[in-house]
Design a protein around this motif. Structure first.
Motif, short mmCIF file in Angstrom:
data_model
loop_
_atom_site.label_atom_id
_atom_site.label_comp_id
_atom_site.label_asym_id
_atom_site.label_seq_id
_atom_site.Cartn_x
_atom_site.Cartn_y
_atom_site.Cartn_z
N PRO A 1 22.37 -15.42 47.16
CA PRO A 1 22.96 -14.08 47.01
C PRO A 1 24.35 -14.17 46.39
O PRO A 1 25.07 -15.17 46.58
CB PRO A 1 23.02 -13.56 48.44
N PHE A 2 24.72 -13.13 45.67
CA PHE A 2 26.04 -13.06 45.03
C PHE A 2 26.80 -11.92 45.69
O PHE A 2 26.44 -10.74 45.54
CB PHE A 2 25.88 -12.82 43.53
N LEU A 3 27.84 -12.23 46.49
CA LEU A 3 28.50 -11.26 47.35
C LEU A 3 29.56 -10.40 46.67
O LEU A 3 29.74 -9.24 47.04
CB LEU A 3 29.13 -12.00 48.54
N PRO A 4 30.32 -10.88 45.67
CA PRO A 4 31.35 -10.00 45.06
C PRO A 4 30.72 -8.79 44.37
O PRO A 4 29.57 -8.81 43.96
CB PRO A 4 32.03 -10.92 44.04
N ARG A 5 31.52 -7.75 44.25
CA ARG A 5 31.06 -6.57 43.49
C ARG A 5 31.22 -6.87 42.00
O ARG A 5 32.23 -7.41 41.56
CB ARG A 5 31.87 -5.33 43.86
N VAL A 6 30.22 -6.49 41.24
CA VAL A 6 30.20 -6.78 39.79
C VAL A 6 30.50 -5.50 39.02
O VAL A 6 29.90 -4.45 39.26
CB VAL A 6 28.84 -7.35 39.36
N VAL A 7 31.43 -5.60 38.11
CA VAL A 7 31.70 -4.52 37.14
C VAL A 7 31.45 -5.12 35.76
O VAL A 7 32.21 -6.00 35.32
CB VAL A 7 33.14 -3.99 37.26
N GLY A 8 30.41 -4.67 35.11
CA GLY A 8 30.01 -5.26 33.83
C GLY A 8 30.24 -4.35 32.65
O GLY A 8 30.17 -3.12 32.76
N CYS A 9 30.53 -4.95 31.50
CA CYS A 9 30.68 -4.22 30.23
C CYS A 9 29.65 -4.78 29.25
O CYS A 9 29.65 -5.99 28.98
CB CYS A 9 32.08 -4.41 29.66
N THR A 10 28.81 -3.92 28.73
CA THR A 10 27.74 -4.40 27.86
C THR A 10 27.36 -3.35 26.83
O THR A 10 27.62 -2.15 27.02
CB THR A 10 26.48 -4.76 28.70
N GLN A 11 26.76 -3.83 25.74
CA GLN A 11 26.22 -2.92 24.73
C GLN A 11 24.75 -2.62 24.99
O GLN A 11 24.16 -1.80 24.30
CB GLN A 11 26.37 -3.54 23.33
N ARG A 12 24.18 -3.28 25.97
CA ARG A 12 22.77 -3.08 26.29
C ARG A 12 22.59 -1.78 27.08
O ARG A 12 23.45 -1.38 27.86
CB ARG A 12 22.22 -4.26 27.08
N THR A 13 21.41 -1.16 26.90
CA THR A 13 21.10 0.07 27.62
C THR A 13 20.60 -0.26 29.02
O THR A 13 20.21 -1.39 29.31
CB THR A 13 20.03 0.87 26.86
N PRO A 14 20.57 0.73 29.93
CA PRO A 14 20.08 0.48 31.29
C PRO A 14 18.66 -0.07 31.34
O PRO A 14 18.29 -0.74 32.31
CB PRO A 14 20.17 1.87 31.95
#
Length: 992
Positions: free
Chosen positions: A212-225
């Motif tokens: 599991p990855f516990l930190p909260r992730v804020v991502g920036c991407t050009q990909r769509t949902p």
């Protein structure tokens, strides 16, 4: 701009590496031993220009927040998209207990990085005890450091257990990948980080287990949902591009100015109205956010420098501070900003309403009276001398500088406007412009111009004051009749012969009145078109009508229709229309009409000039009219009696021969260029066939056919070959594409050599598609018996729409295919100038449907359309424009230099005054000077014509044979014209 940004980033990286060498070594050493040590970095002003960019070894960073440093301007603005963006960000802040990932998705340069920092700044403190950043662009060469190996843990292993922290992941900005191995590694990194979002876990290579990855992730991407899957538990926030929210650019720029001004020792800096308009006018590149930051920082630096040496300088960013290095700004000088009082001059009712009413109208009446009542020969009439030896060379010299400005002060429409005003006061209801104005109008203008040139020659108008006055009255009558029947200036726009000539030459003018579309966003009262603006002087009866030509200034493709009356400048309350200086030929995408080989790539663009067959014909008869003035010389060279050139109008043989010769000479340039064009089309097809026949490559040809037909069978597109999405197909991508198309590995190198032959760099997807199609059809064509008629028949159709536009409109159901019935609809929808018969449509479909599937995809449709659709001669014929201007200018300038200096001497005889002229000054240029100027003008115009013709051929995908035929015609025309002009025996009396 991207290059400058990259250099700034490299400098930032170098400085950061030196200043943090100890902490970097500690971080790397700690990672190597599997422990968690964070490298701290001091806070920096945030922004694309001053953004903290980690050195390649310093992939991960953690530092505390100062909220003032991370205020972003990305959310500024009043557009619906800006409002929605603020609401979505506020919704995240209103839910402090949530720990689900946040994904900011949007195009490159939309400010996702800034917004991510802003969002993290608003997260609850228990989630931001530590904030880490991973930049994929910096980490691409250190994937093992991030993901770990079997012997060492990676950064994700260190971060996974930090529950009270946040990780900002910034996606790739650069899409280009050099090899398949790097592409696969890159995909491995992307997939691993995507797992942090849709699975909230990652695969630990070091421990060989999913954790599991516990930190909260804020991502920036050009990909769509869609990339993350439908069931992904994450908050997706769409960040719109700057291009889609230009309305917010003003507020975004103001916010960024506040953000950066302290760095340059400034405070409370404002943006002037002109500065905002300059930002709105600019076409922003892919990295719009970074480019805007760069331009604002450059502007603030210039402003700070200006205030250091000028204590009285304003504290506002003006247009002169912004975008100083942008190409679109370099090529234009905005006169209304450079010379502020010029706007006050333009706003005067004397520009041009009162001038027409109180000066042009009475002067024109007096001038006509002098022509009718005065002497009839040019040697005795100053008025006739001014007309033929003054007006013609004058108007030709005006065209390159002020375009159609003559049409604004034209006496014909001065009377037309006056008649229209009187008619409306008498209750006459003016009609809307009829449809035939735009369709039949140019043909009418051509016919009338041709008739006038014949009249001028056969009745010797330059030597007859009465008939010259009748010519002026004829054109005035057309203007008046149309003005009292239709609103505004239908005559000027479509039907006036002089206006048609002016339109042609104005397309290459170095001045423009232009409004850029962003400045008109949200305008609901287009007074520039309708007129009646509160900004007008009440006495300006001319500008109150709005644009007299019925134009929307922000939709102009070229300056051919604009008469620069300045009505739009006067009426617009936003002061959006601008009066600019730009390179001659800018509308053609060929600045200064210089050969494209010596131009910078960014200077060239597709020609925006709207072409017309009949207006193109006017170019040719104007060239013929120059030769017609040397009819005595032509007759002498042909061994024909020169007296025929002066045969008086009568029902006899000499006059009939004179008229026939005049008609032939006028049409000769046009017929010669048409013949060259018609013969070059099949010749070019034959050359392509012969190339294939005389260079037999059976193995290569078989592979081309196999590649093309396999792709059609599989329904594949070469767009799939661009695996990294950078728009180009690299060598490794091409080999992967060959595998998809079923090409054996042993044959791939041979096929690749054929496709990349003659290419200087990686081919774009479109170029690769075009080349494959061209090779395939050349091979198929070489297998058949080529005949002149069969090849010529494939070039009879014409269309003005692009093939993609046609296909998308025909494919109504969006299936990606069109049927025979849908193809037949092309004629019904008017996509072709000559409607297709059912048989022609079916034949066209069968040619394209190589595999007989009963349907065509875009790939098949475009390939066959490029083979059968003819580019009309008018598209190339406009390349003759500089040569036509040069021929007319050289001739009329020669006449003006011979006679205009005698105008004062001819004034007494004009008014029958018994005054001696011996004391009056006379100015007559020498023959050598005149010939020297004529040679320079002709040679320069020839060079510009060849350059423009080549540019138009390239724009329309026309081969070297067709271009060469037109260049040869232009060369012949130049040589013949110079031969006639340089004849030493022609005296003033012979200059007809």
């Amino acid at each position: 701009h991207r290059g400058r940004i990259d250099r700034l980033r490299r400098l930032s990286r170098t400085i950061e590496m030196v200043s943090k060498l100890i902490s970097i070594a500690a971080a790397i050493g700690a990672v190597g031993f599997g422990s968690t040590v964070d490298a701290f970095a001091p806070p920096r002003p945030h922004g694309s220009i001053n953004n903290f960019v980690f050195p390649r070894l310093h992939i991960l960073s953690d530092y505390r927040y100062d909220s003032k440093l991370y205020e972003t301007a990305v959310m500024e603005g009043t557009s619906p998209k800006a409002v929605k963006l603020r609401k979505e960000v506020q919704a995240i802040r209103n839910n402090p207990g949530s720990n689900i990932p946040i994904i900011l998705h949007g195009p490159r340069g939309s400010g996702k990085g800034e917004l991510a920092e802003e969002i993290v700044n608003g997260l609850p403190s228990w989630q931001t005890q530590q904030v880490h950043r991973i930049s994929l662009d910096d980490g691409i060469d250190y994937i093992d450091t991030i993901l770990g190996t079997g012997s060492h843990p990676g950064l994700l292993d260190d971060l996974a257990i930090k529950q009270n922290s946040t990780v900002i992941v910034k996606g790739f900005q650069s899409k280009h990948v050099e090899s398949k191995e790097k592409y696969e590694r890159r995909q491995e990194l992307v997939s691993a980080l995507a797992g942090l979002v849709y699975g909230r876990n990652y695969f630990s290579t070091y421990e060989n287990v999913t954790k599991p990855f516990l930190p909260r992730v804020v991502g920036c991407t050009q990909r769509t949902p869609d990339y993350f899957g439908e069931n992904t538990d994450a908050l997706f926030v769409k960040v719109p591009s700057f291009e889609s929210r230009r309305k917010d650019l003003k507020d975004i720029a103001k916010g960024k100015v506040k953000q950066f001004e302290n760095i340059y020792g400034l405070s409370n800096v404002t943006l002037s109205k002109e500065g905002i308009q300059r930002l709105l006018d600019h076409t922003w590149e892919i990295d719009a956010d970074a480019e805007l930051d760069l331009e604002l920082c450059n502007g603030l630096e210039l402003l700070a420098s200006e205030q250091r040496w000028n204590p009285f300088a304003s504290n506002a960013l003006e247009s002169k501070h912004l975008l100083a290095n942008a190409y679109n700004e370099k090529i234009r000088t905005r006169l209304l900003y450079k010379i502020p009082f010029l706007r006050n001059v333009i706003m005067s009712p004397w520009v041009f309403g009162k001038t027409l009413r109180y000066i042009v109208v009475p002067v024109f009446v007096a001038y006509l009276a002098v022509l009718f009542l005065g002497p009839q020969s040019r040697e005795e009439s100053a008025a006739l001398t001014v007309f033929w030896a003054g007006w013609w060379p004058g108007i030709m010299l005006v065209f390159p500088f002020l375009g159609r400005i003559w049409c604004t002060i034209c006496p014909f429409m001065a009377w037309g406007d006056l008649s229209q005003e009187i008619a409306t006061r008498l209750g006459v209801k003016l009609k809307k412009w009829p449809r035939w104005g735009s369709t039949a109008g140019p043909a009418f203008a051509f016919g009338l111009f041709y008739a006038i040139l014949m009249w001028e020659e056969l009745w010797d108008l330059p030597q007859n004051a009465n008939l010259s006055a009748c010519l002026l009255l004829l054109i005035t009558a057309g203007a008046v009749v149309n003005s009292v029947t239709f609103e505004k200036r239908l005559w000027c726009r479509y039907m006036c012969p002089i206006g048609a000539m002016n339109k042609m030459f104005a397309t290459a003018s170095m001045t423009e009145v232009r409004t850029f579309k962003p400045n008109c966003d949200g305008c609901t009262n287009p007074t520039c078109v309708k007129g009646d603006s509160p900004t007008l002087d009440p006495g300006d009866s001319y500008a109150i009508k709005g644009c007299t030509m019925g134009l929307k200034n922000n939709q102009l493709r070229d300056m051919g229709d604009c008469v620069m009356c300045m009505s739009c400048v006067k009426n617009c309350e936003r002061e959006a229309p601008e009066f600019n200086i730009r390179p001659i030929g800018q509308d053609y995408g060929l600045p200064w009409l210089l050969p494209k080989q010596i131009q910078k790539p960014e200077s060239l663009a597709i020609s925006q000039v709207e072409t017309n067959f009949w207006l193109g014909g006017i170019i040719t008869i104007l060239q013929g009219s120059v030769a017609l003035h040397y009819l005595p010389k032509i007759l002498a060279e042909l061994g024909i009696d020169q007296s025929i050139a002066t045969a008086e109008p009568a029902l006899d043989l000499p006059f009939a021969i004179h008229a026939s010769l005049a008609a032939v000479i006028l049409t000769f340039p046009g017929m010669l260029s048409y013949a060259a064009d018609a013969s070059s089309i099949p010749l070019e097809s034959l050359v392509n066939v012969w190339k294939r026949e005389f260079t037999p490559r059976p193995a290569e040809n078989a592979l081309i056919v196999k590649l093309y037909e396999n792709m059609l069978k599989e329904g594949k597109s070469m767009a799939e070959w661009d695996m990294d999405g950078d728009g180009a197909v690299s060598d490794w991508e091409m080999k992967e594409g060959f595998k998809l198309a079923g090409i054996e590995e042993s044959q791939q190198e041979l096929l690749q050599n054929v496709l990349v032959s003659g290419e200087e760099s990686d081919m774009t997807v479109l170029r690769l598609m075009d080349k494959t199609q061209q090779l395939y059809f050349d091979i198929k064509e070489a297998e058949q018996e080529p005949t002149y008629q069969s090849i010529k028949s494939e070039n009879e159709l014409e269309t003005k729409l692009t093939f993609v536009e046609i296909f998308n409109k025909l494919d109504k159901d969006g299936s990606g295919y069109i049927t025979k019935e849908e193809l037949l609809a092309m004629s019904e929808l008017g996509y072709f100038k000559r409607p297709l018969t059912r048989q022609e449509s079916d034949d066209l479909f069968d040619k394209a449907d190589v595999l007989r599937l009963g349907r065509l995809n875009l790939f098949e449709f475009m390939s066959i359309m490029r083979k059968i659709v003819k580019v009309g001669i008018q598209e190339i014929g406009y390349g003759y424009l500089p040569l036509a201007w040069g021929s007319l200018t050289a001739y009329w300038l020669g006449l003006g230099m011979r006679e205009l200096g005698l105008t004062l001497v001819r004034v007494p005889s004009t008014f029958y005054l018994p005054i001696s002229t011996d004391w009056m000054p006379q100015a007559v240029a020498s023959q050598d000077l005149i010939h020297s100027i004529q040679v320079v003008v002709m040679l320069a115009s020839f060079a510009c014509s060849v350059a423009l013709t080549q540019k138009l051929c390239d724009d329309n995908r026309i081969g070297p044979v067709r271009f060469g035929s037109h260049a040869a015609v232009q060369f012949i025309g130049t040589v013949l014209t110079l031969y006639l002009m340089l004849s030493p025996e022609l005296a003033i009396s012979s200059y007809r």
